[in-house]
Scaffold this motif. Structure first.
Motif, mmCIF file in Angstrom:
data_model
loop_
_atom_site.group_PDB
_atom_site.id
_atom_site.type_symbol
_atom_site.label_atom_id
_atom_site.label_comp_id
_atom_site.label_asym_id
_atom_site.label_seq_id
_atom_site.Cartn_x
_atom_site.Cartn_y
_atom_site.Cartn_z
ATOM 1 N N UNK A 41 -41.951 -10.425 -169.801
ATOM 2 C CA UNK A 41 -42.420 -11.738 -170.248
ATOM 3 C C UNK A 41 -41.876 -12.818 -169.322
ATOM 4 N N UNK A 42 -42.679 -13.868 -169.148
ATOM 5 C CA UNK A 42 -42.274 -15.040 -168.376
ATOM 6 C C UNK A 42 -42.168 -16.201 -169.358
ATOM 7 N N UNK A 43 -41.005 -16.863 -169.353
ATOM 8 C CA UNK A 43 -40.752 -17.958 -170.282
ATOM 9 C C UNK A 43 -40.475 -19.252 -169.526
ATOM 10 N N UNK A 44 -41.354 -20.239 -169.636
ATOM 11 C CA UNK A 44 -41.023 -21.559 -169.105
ATOM 12 C C UNK A 44 -40.120 -22.276 -170.110
ATOM 13 N N UNK A 45 -39.132 -22.984 -169.629
ATOM 14 C CA UNK A 45 -38.221 -23.722 -170.497
ATOM 15 C C UNK A 45 -38.083 -25.141 -169.964
ATOM 16 N N UNK A 46 -38.623 -26.083 -170.703
ATOM 17 C CA UNK A 46 -38.553 -27.496 -170.329
ATOM 18 C C UNK A 46 -37.499 -28.246 -171.146
ATOM 19 N N UNK A 47 -37.313 -27.820 -172.410
ATOM 20 C CA UNK A 47 -36.391 -28.480 -173.347
ATOM 21 C C UNK A 47 -35.384 -27.455 -173.864
ATOM 22 N N UNK A 62 -32.414 -0.998 -176.056
ATOM 23 C CA UNK A 62 -32.259 -0.843 -174.616
ATOM 24 C C UNK A 62 -31.730 -2.100 -173.960
ATOM 25 N N UNK A 63 -31.309 -1.955 -172.715
ATOM 26 C CA UNK A 63 -30.826 -3.101 -171.934
ATOM 27 C C UNK A 63 -31.950 -4.108 -171.732
ATOM 28 N N UNK A 64 -31.563 -5.357 -171.488
ATOM 29 C CA UNK A 64 -32.514 -6.413 -171.142
ATOM 30 C C UNK A 64 -32.159 -6.920 -169.754
ATOM 31 N N UNK A 65 -33.179 -7.095 -168.918
ATOM 32 C CA UNK A 65 -32.988 -7.675 -167.587
ATOM 33 C C UNK A 65 -33.532 -9.092 -167.614
ATOM 34 N N UNK A 66 -32.684 -10.064 -167.283
ATOM 35 C CA UNK A 66 -33.077 -11.471 -167.197
ATOM 36 C C UNK A 66 -33.014 -11.885 -165.736
ATOM 37 N N UNK A 67 -34.099 -12.472 -165.229
ATOM 38 C CA UNK A 67 -34.156 -12.957 -163.849
ATOM 39 C C UNK A 67 -34.617 -14.406 -163.887
ATOM 40 N N UNK A 68 -33.835 -15.295 -163.319
ATOM 41 C CA UNK A 68 -34.217 -16.695 -163.286
ATOM 42 C C UNK A 68 -35.042 -16.965 -162.032
ATOM 43 N N UNK A 69 -36.267 -17.404 -162.224
ATOM 44 C CA UNK A 69 -37.171 -17.705 -161.105
ATOM 45 C C UNK A 69 -36.906 -19.094 -160.547
ATOM 46 N N UNK A 70 -36.661 -20.061 -161.440
ATOM 47 C CA UNK A 70 -36.374 -21.431 -161.009
ATOM 48 C C UNK A 70 -35.554 -22.122 -162.084
ATOM 49 N N UNK A 71 -34.862 -23.192 -161.692
ATOM 50 C CA UNK A 71 -34.071 -23.973 -162.635
ATOM 51 C C UNK A 71 -32.638 -23.489 -162.732
ATOM 52 N N UNK A 72 -32.000 -23.804 -163.868
ATOM 53 C CA UNK A 72 -30.618 -23.379 -164.129
ATOM 54 C C UNK A 72 -30.459 -23.116 -165.629
ATOM 55 N N UNK A 73 -29.861 -21.960 -165.927
ATOM 56 C CA UNK A 73 -29.567 -21.564 -167.305
ATOM 57 C C UNK A 73 -28.147 -21.032 -167.372
ATOM 58 N N UNK A 105 -28.666 -21.129 -172.687
ATOM 59 C CA UNK A 105 -28.544 -22.584 -172.772
ATOM 60 C C UNK A 105 -29.161 -23.181 -171.515
ATOM 61 N N UNK A 106 -30.050 -24.142 -171.707
ATOM 62 C CA UNK A 106 -30.776 -24.784 -170.616
ATOM 63 C C UNK A 106 -29.898 -25.813 -169.918
ATOM 64 N N UNK A 107 -29.829 -25.735 -168.593
ATOM 65 C CA UNK A 107 -29.111 -26.733 -167.799
ATOM 66 C C UNK A 107 -30.085 -27.614 -167.029
ATOM 67 N N UNK A 108 -31.256 -27.057 -166.659
ATOM 68 C CA UNK A 108 -32.353 -27.842 -166.088
ATOM 69 C C UNK A 108 -33.640 -27.036 -166.309
ATOM 70 N N UNK A 109 -34.787 -27.699 -166.270
ATOM 71 C CA UNK A 109 -36.044 -26.980 -166.524
ATOM 72 C C UNK A 109 -36.107 -25.695 -165.695
ATOM 73 N N UNK A 110 -36.559 -24.620 -166.338
ATOM 74 C CA UNK A 110 -36.450 -23.290 -165.750
ATOM 75 C C UNK A 110 -37.670 -22.436 -166.041
ATOM 76 N N UNK A 111 -37.793 -21.377 -165.256
ATOM 77 C CA UNK A 111 -38.740 -20.303 -165.531
ATOM 78 C C UNK A 111 -37.942 -19.008 -165.480
#
Length: 129
Positions: A41-47, A62-73, A105-111
């Protein structure tokens, strides 16, 4: 069915990665949650609310893999050694072990891109909220 002449809109579909050789688009509108395999899944996060910072989740299947495409989390993880925070910057990732409680936790808008075995996923409210 999806239009095979255009790209798949990942804001409307997740991808079910079956335990076999198939990858199947799953419409978010359908509410279909495959029981087996993993979901990409791809999640945009603005707020901040987009990453539910007041809720923790855990995936026992199972394990979860999180990859940040852009922004900061920031990713908070609870494990046997206590709580730790991992800063995610663009093109970085983190494996969340099966059974580990975590939140974002969102630090700046992210994908964010996530690959998760959703079977048995649990959620709880933040104890400090």
């Amino acid at each position: 069915m999806t239009d095979t002449n255009s790209g798949l809109d990942l804001s409307r579909f997740h991808l079910h990665l079956e335990d076999g050789p198939r990858i199947r688009p799953v419409s978010l509108a359908s509410g279909d949650r495959p029981a087996e395999g993993r979901t990409l899944a791809v999640f945009p996060a603005e707020r901040p609310e987009d990453v539910h910072p007041d809720s923790w989740e855990m995936h026992p299947g199972g394990d979860e893999l999180l990859i940040l495409c852009s922004g900061r989390l920031e990713l908070d993880l609870e494990d046997a050694d206590g709580m730790r925070t991992v800063e995610l910057a663009p093109r970085t990732g983190q494996v969340v072990p099966a059974g580990s409680w975590h939140r974002l936790r969102l630090r700046e808008p992210s994908v964010l891109l996530a690959i998760t075995h959703r079977s048995g996923t649990q959620r709880r409210k933040d104890r400090e909220a």
